[in-house]
Motif scaffolding. Sequence first.
Motif, PDB file in Angstrom:
ATOM      1  N   LEU A  19     -10.058  27.449  18.053  1.00 46.36           N
ATOM      2  CA  LEU A  19     -10.143  26.647  16.835  1.00 46.36           C
ATOM      3  C   LEU A  19     -11.107  27.274  15.830  1.00 46.36           C
ATOM      4  CD1 LEU A  19     -10.163  23.020  18.277  1.00 46.36           C
ATOM      5  CD2 LEU A  19      -8.294  24.170  17.088  1.00 46.36           C
ATOM      6  N   GLY A  20     -12.188  27.858  16.328  1.00 47.69           N
ATOM      7  CA  GLY A  20     -13.126  28.535  15.432  1.00 47.69           C
ATOM      8  C   GLY A  20     -12.487  29.732  14.734  1.00 47.69           C
ATOM      9  N   PHE A  21     -11.787  30.561  15.515  1.00 46.71           N
ATOM     10  CA  PHE A  21     -11.093  31.707  14.921  1.00 46.71           C
ATOM     11  C   PHE A  21      -9.964  31.254  13.998  1.00 46.71           C
ATOM     12  CE2 PHE A  21     -12.616  34.097  18.828  1.00 46.71           C
ATOM     13  CZ  PHE A  21     -13.540  34.854  18.120  1.00 46.71           C
ATOM     14  N   LEU A  22      -9.321  30.134  14.335  1.00 52.03           N
ATOM     15  CA  LEU A  22      -8.259  29.608  13.482  1.00 52.03           C
ATOM     16  C   LEU A  22      -8.816  29.200  12.118  1.00 52.03           C
ATOM     17  CD1 LEU A  22      -5.348  28.659  13.048  1.00 52.03           C
ATOM     18  CD2 LEU A  22      -5.974  26.486  14.138  1.00 52.03           C
ATOM     19  N   ALA A  46       1.618  24.724  13.564  1.00 49.04           N
ATOM     20  CA  ALA A  46       0.873  25.081  14.768  1.00 49.04           C
ATOM     21  C   ALA A  46      -0.589  24.648  14.663  1.00 49.04           C
ATOM     22  CB  ALA A  46       0.965  26.586  15.016  1.00 49.04           C
ATOM     23  N   ALA A  47      -1.186  24.862  13.486  1.00 53.76           N
ATOM     24  CA  ALA A  47      -2.581  24.458  13.295  1.00 53.76           C
ATOM     25  C   ALA A  47      -2.738  22.953  13.437  1.00 53.76           C
ATOM     26  CB  ALA A  47      -3.069  24.916  11.918  1.00 53.76           C
ATOM     27  N   TYR A  48      -1.834  22.188  12.824  1.00 51.99           N
ATOM     28  CA  TYR A  48      -1.879  20.730  12.964  1.00 51.99           C
ATOM     29  C   TYR A  48      -1.740  20.325  14.428  1.00 51.99           C
ATOM     30  CZ  TYR A  48      -1.659  19.700   7.951  1.00 51.99           C
ATOM     31  OH  TYR A  48      -1.960  19.577   6.611  1.00 51.99           O
ATOM     32  N   GLY A  49      -0.826  20.995  15.135  1.00 52.53           N
ATOM     33  CA  GLY A  49      -0.624  20.661  16.541  1.00 52.53           C
ATOM     34  C   GLY A  49      -1.851  20.912  17.384  1.00 52.53           C
ATOM     35  N   PHE A  50      -2.500  22.052  17.198  1.00 51.26           N
ATOM     36  CA  PHE A  50      -3.685  22.370  17.988  1.00 51.26           C
ATOM     37  C   PHE A  50      -4.854  21.448  17.655  1.00 51.26           C
ATOM     38  CE2 PHE A  50      -1.727  26.668  18.677  1.00 51.26           C
ATOM     39  CZ  PHE A  50      -1.692  26.583  20.064  1.00 51.26           C
ATOM     40  N   VAL A  51      -4.971  21.068  16.392  1.00 50.32           N
ATOM     41  CA  VAL A  51      -6.034  20.128  16.024  1.00 50.32           C
ATOM     42  C   VAL A  51      -5.779  18.773  16.685  1.00 50.32           C
ATOM     43  CG1 VAL A  51      -7.037  18.831  14.106  1.00 50.32           C
ATOM     44  CG2 VAL A  51      -6.629  21.282  13.865  1.00 50.32           C
ATOM     45  N   ALA A  52      -4.527  18.329  16.686  1.00 47.57           N
ATOM     46  CA  ALA A  52      -4.198  17.056  17.340  1.00 47.57           C
ATOM     47  C   ALA A  52      -4.505  17.108  18.832  1.00 47.57           C
ATOM     48  CB  ALA A  52      -2.722  16.724  17.110  1.00 47.57           C
ATOM     49  N   VAL A  53      -4.194  18.226  19.468  1.00 51.03           N
ATOM     50  CA  VAL A  53      -4.479  18.383  20.897  1.00 51.03           C
ATOM     51  C   VAL A  53      -5.986  18.382  21.140  1.00 51.03           C
ATOM     52  CG1 VAL A  53      -4.307  19.977  22.842  1.00 51.03           C
ATOM     53  CG2 VAL A  53      -2.321  19.559  21.393  1.00 51.03           C
ATOM     54  N   ALA A  54      -6.733  19.049  20.267  1.00 55.40           N
ATOM     55  CA  ALA A  54      -8.186  19.093  20.433  1.00 55.40           C
ATOM     56  C   ALA A  54      -8.794  17.697  20.287  1.00 55.40           C
ATOM     57  CB  ALA A  54      -8.803  20.038  19.400  1.00 55.40           C
ATOM     58  N   VAL A  55      -8.295  16.919  19.325  1.00 58.28           N
ATOM     59  CA  VAL A  55      -8.810  15.559  19.136  1.00 58.28           C
ATOM     60  C   VAL A  55      -8.481  14.695  20.347  1.00 58.28           C
ATOM     61  CG1 VAL A  55      -8.603  13.462  17.758  1.00 58.28           C
ATOM     62  CG2 VAL A  55      -8.760  15.687  16.624  1.00 58.28           C
ATOM     63  N   SER A  56      -7.250  14.816  20.855  1.00 62.36           N
ATOM     64  CA  SER A  56      -6.880  14.025  22.035  1.00 62.36           C
ATOM     65  C   SER A  56      -7.703  14.425  23.246  1.00 62.36           C
ATOM     66  CB  SER A  56      -5.384  14.191  22.330  1.00 62.36           C
ATOM     67  OG  SER A  56      -5.100  15.506  22.794  1.00 62.36           O
ATOM     68  N   GLY A  57      -8.027  15.706  23.359  1.00 64.89           N
ATOM     69  CA  GLY A  57      -8.868  16.133  24.459  1.00 64.89           C
ATOM     70  C   GLY A  57     -10.296  15.620  24.338  1.00 64.89           C
TER      71      GLY A  57
END
Length: 216
Positions: free
Chosen positions: A90-93, A130-141
């Motif tokens: 996420l940081g590199f993103l 893809a960015a939205y998806g990874f952010v959503a996964v990070a929030v859920s985690g």
Amino acid sequence: MPAQPPRATRNALLRPALPAALLLFLAVTLHSGAMDSTVHFLDYAAGVLALVSLSATVLWGLAATDRMALFAPHRLLAQAVHRGTGIAGLGFLGLHIWVKVAEGHTGATALAVPFTDGARPALIGCGTLAAYGFVAVAVSGAVRGAFTGRTSARCWWALHTIAYPAWALALLHGLKSGRAASGWAIAGYGIALAGAAVRLSLRLRGPRRMTGSEPR
């Protein structure tokens, strides 16, 4: 030998010098062109590092749920690596997005609204999704503790699986929207994608033991 000033006095004398030294360092860096070289390097490397880190996150996430080959201590280690690579990804993103906007390769609107880029709407749109998806996964985690009980755990698991289509979109975006990827890179990501697909299919077909808030 002259007496040394007290530590508090030395610290007080050093404090005003630190901002001046920092400003001098930034001025020398900008004057030498090192900042331009760094941005040019990150223009390519930040996206690659984000893709590698997020790929590792997906693969380690699958490993962390493997109850057939891994014992509990190994799964805990895999979960720790999974979280660490996720944070790095996420940081590199974020750095990748900042550099692309700063360099004028795309606009802020295209990054916020998928498929609105004027030059490459499909490929840039895949990256945005893809960015939205990874952010959503990070929030859920991050809020996993809020998903208690069997039904909530299933909801968490369904939300967390967004990582897989997001990863596929990120691979498509990374391999096609930037510089031409080397053959070994394409082969490596293809093997990783195939391995993740096989492992996920076995996970979906097998019995899922769920205890409390821990979905398999």
